[in-house]
Structure formats: structure tokens, C-alpha cells
Design an enzyme around this catalytic site. Structure first.
Site, PDB file in Angstrom:
ATOM      1  N   CYS A   7       0.868  -1.184   0.000  1.00 51.62           N
ATOM      2  CA  CYS A   7       0.000   0.000   0.000  1.00 51.62           C
ATOM      3  C   CYS A   7       0.902   1.230   0.000  1.00 51.62           C
ATOM      4  CB  CYS A   7      -0.966  -0.018   1.178  1.00 51.62           C
ATOM      5  SG  CYS A   7      -0.181   0.011   2.807  1.00 51.62           S
ATOM      6  N   ASN A  10       2.301   1.487   4.432  1.00 48.85           N
ATOM      7  CA  ASN A  10       2.596   0.219   5.124  1.00 48.85           C
ATOM      8  C   ASN A  10       2.279   0.286   6.623  1.00 48.85           C
ATOM      9  OD1 ASN A  10       5.457  -2.001   5.682  1.00 48.85           O
ATOM     10  ND2 ASN A  10       3.377  -2.565   5.184  1.00 48.85           N
ATOM     11  N   CYS A  12      -1.426   0.753   7.407  1.00 47.51           N
ATOM     12  CA  CYS A  12      -2.864   0.425   7.516  1.00 47.51           C
ATOM     13  C   CYS A  12      -3.226  -0.810   6.684  1.00 47.51           C
ATOM     14  CB  CYS A  12      -3.730   1.617   7.098  1.00 47.51           C
ATOM     15  SG  CYS A  12      -3.559   3.050   8.196  1.00 47.51           S
ATOM     16  N   ARG A  13      -3.302  -0.638   5.365  1.00 46.44           N
ATOM     17  CA  ARG A  13      -3.882  -1.702   4.538  1.00 46.44           C
ATOM     18  C   ARG A  13      -2.959  -2.899   4.339  1.00 46.44           C
ATOM     19  NH1 ARG A  13      -5.109   2.226  -0.254  1.00 46.44           N
ATOM     20  NH2 ARG A  13      -3.212   3.107   0.676  1.00 46.44           N
ATOM     21  N   SER A  14      -1.715  -2.656   3.915  1.00 47.95           N
ATOM     22  CA  SER A  14      -0.866  -3.831   3.606  1.00 47.95           C
ATOM     23  C   SER A  14      -0.441  -4.627   4.842  1.00 47.95           C
ATOM     24  CB  SER A  14       0.324  -3.465   2.712  1.00 47.95           C
ATOM     25  OG  SER A  14       1.203  -2.568   3.332  1.00 47.95           O
ATOM     26  N   ASP A 124      -8.013   3.809   1.178  1.00 45.75           N
ATOM     27  CA  ASP A 124      -7.118   4.248   2.250  1.00 45.75           C
ATOM     28  C   ASP A 124      -7.954   4.733   3.440  1.00 45.75           C
ATOM     29  OD1 ASP A 124      -5.265   5.433   3.842  1.00 45.75           O
ATOM     30  OD2 ASP A 124      -4.368   6.656   2.252  1.00 45.75           O
TER      31      ASP A 124
HETATM   32  P1  4NP Z   1      -1.777   2.802   4.133  1.00 49.86           P
HETATM   33  O1  4NP Z   1      -2.410   4.149   4.709  1.00 49.86           O
HETATM   34  O2  4NP Z   1      -1.227   3.139   2.765  1.00 49.86           O
HETATM   35  O3  4NP Z   1      -2.919   1.874   4.076  1.00 49.86           O
HETATM   36  O4  4NP Z   1      -0.696   2.390   5.114  1.00 49.86           O
HETATM   37  C1  4NP Z   1      -1.713   5.361   4.794  1.00 49.86           C
HETATM   38  C2  4NP Z   1      -0.931   5.628   5.883  1.00 49.86           C
HETATM   39  C3  4NP Z   1      -0.276   6.841   5.975  1.00 49.86           C
HETATM   40  C4  4NP Z   1      -0.397   7.777   4.978  1.00 49.86           C
HETATM   41  C5  4NP Z   1      -1.178   7.506   3.883  1.00 49.86           C
HETATM   42  C6  4NP Z   1      -1.827   6.292   3.775  1.00 49.86           C
HETATM   43  N1  4NP Z   1       0.249   9.037   5.096  1.00 49.86           N
HETATM   44  O5  4NP Z   1       0.067   9.878   4.210  1.00 49.86           O
HETATM   45  O6  4NP Z   1       0.984   9.263   6.073  1.00 49.86           O
END
Ligand code: 4NP
Length: 166
Positions: A7, A10, A12-14, A124
Site C-alpha cells: 500500500c 505500510n 494500515c492496509r498492507s 485508504d
Molecule cells: P496505508 O495508509 O497506505 O494503508 O498504510 C496510509 C498511511 C499513511 C499515509 C497515507 C496512507 N500518510 O500519508 O501518512
């Protein structure tokens, strides 16, 4: 078979995909030796555990993500992993730009394994409300079951190893 979930951050989703798929595949495919990992295309949160909301939502369904730490996708991941599954199209495009030609056929969207959910992307949840984390888990549990079925059916095969450069 080595599978990498990807994702943006790294956190939340992955990591959710890593923990959930590891648990579901251990239960459904105990005979298969699988290496499961996750990484982000961006480095904002390198070294951090998953987001607290992600960890709490996963823990309510029995998945412990507390030992995971964020890292960035590295060039050698395109050699190491047989299957590299992005959570959304934006991250898939980033992987397509970074991957060598020989690794392009290892890339895909995780939700291709859950045609019944009606979307191809795990949204996201980072800036959204609490419900987003439950929805992420619903999608990832469905795709994890679908990927297990595809592996059991022999529909996912490790590609030929990419020869090392040099
Ligand atoms: P992820 O979510 O891609 O599912 O881990 C996010 C976590 C942090 C951010 C964006 C998406 N950020 O912009 O900090």
C-alpha cells in the site's frame, strides 16, 4: 510461494493484508509453505508499527499486527516475491513504474481475488472515520479467502525466477 502486499504507508492496509492472509492461509493451506510480507511505496512511516486504529480493528477479529514494522518496497523485492499485490490502482501504477520488465507479470491488485465485493480497490482508511478500518478488514478477509482458493486450485503459480543482473 512468496507473496508481498503493498500500500502507500505500510501502516494500515498492507500490514492488515499481511496479518490476515498469514492467519487465513495457515488455517486453510497448512500444507503450503508461504512467505508473506508487506511494504509501502512511500517512506513516511518506516520503522513504525501499524496505525493504532488498524491494530485495534484487527485485534477485535483476532489478528495480532503488533510485531509488524513499516518498510518501503525495495528493488530486490521484485526478485524475491512471486506475487506482489497492491491495495489500489495508484500503488499498482507505482509498482509498474519501478519493476523491471521481467517482474511485470508478478504485479496485480489484491481484490482481483475477491470479485464478489464489487470493487477492485481497498480504500485508504488513514484520513477517514472508524468504519473505514472495518471495511478494509472485510475486503481483505474476502480477498485472503479468494487467494487461498486460487492457490489451492493451482491457479497461481510462481513465475520463473528472474536471473540476477551482473
Ligand atoms: P496505508 O495508509 O497506505 O494503508 O498504510 C496510509 C498511511 C499513511 C499515509 C497515507 C496512507 N500518510 O500519508 O501518512
Amino acid at each position: 510461494m512468496r507473496i508481498l502486499f503493498v500500500c502507500l504507508g505500510n501502516i494500515c492496509r498492507s500490514p492488515t493484508a499481511e496479518g490476515v492472509f498469514r492467519a487465513i492461509s495457515a488455517r486453510e493451506l497448512p500444507e503450503l509453505t508461504l512467505t508473506v510480507d508487506s511494504a509501502g511505496t512511500a517512506g513516511y512511516h518506516v520503522g513504525e508499527p501499524p496505525d493504532r486504529r488498524t491494530r485495534e480493528a484487527a485485534a477485535r477479529r483476532g489478528y495480532d499486527l503488533s510485531s509488524l514494522r513499516a518498510r518501503v518496497v525495495e528493488p530486490r523485492d521484485f526478485e524475491t516475491f512471486d506475487l506482489i499485490l497492491a491495495m489500489d490502482r495508484q500503488n499498482l501504477r507505482t509498482l509498474e513504474r519501478r519493476a523491471p520488465t521481467a517482474a511485470q507479470d508478478r504485479l496485480g491488485l489484491f481484490l482481483e481475488y475477491a470479485p464478489e465485493v464489487g470493487t477492485r480497490e481497498v480504500p485508504d482508511p488513514y484520513y477517514g472515520g472508524g468504519n473505514g478500518f472495518e471495511y478494509v478488514l472485510d475486503l481483505i478477509e474476502a480477498a485472503s479467502r479468494g487467494l487461498c482458493e486460487a492457490l489451492r486450485a493451482g491457479a497461481v503459480r510462481p513465475p520463473a525466477r528472474i536471473p540476477r543482473a551482473g
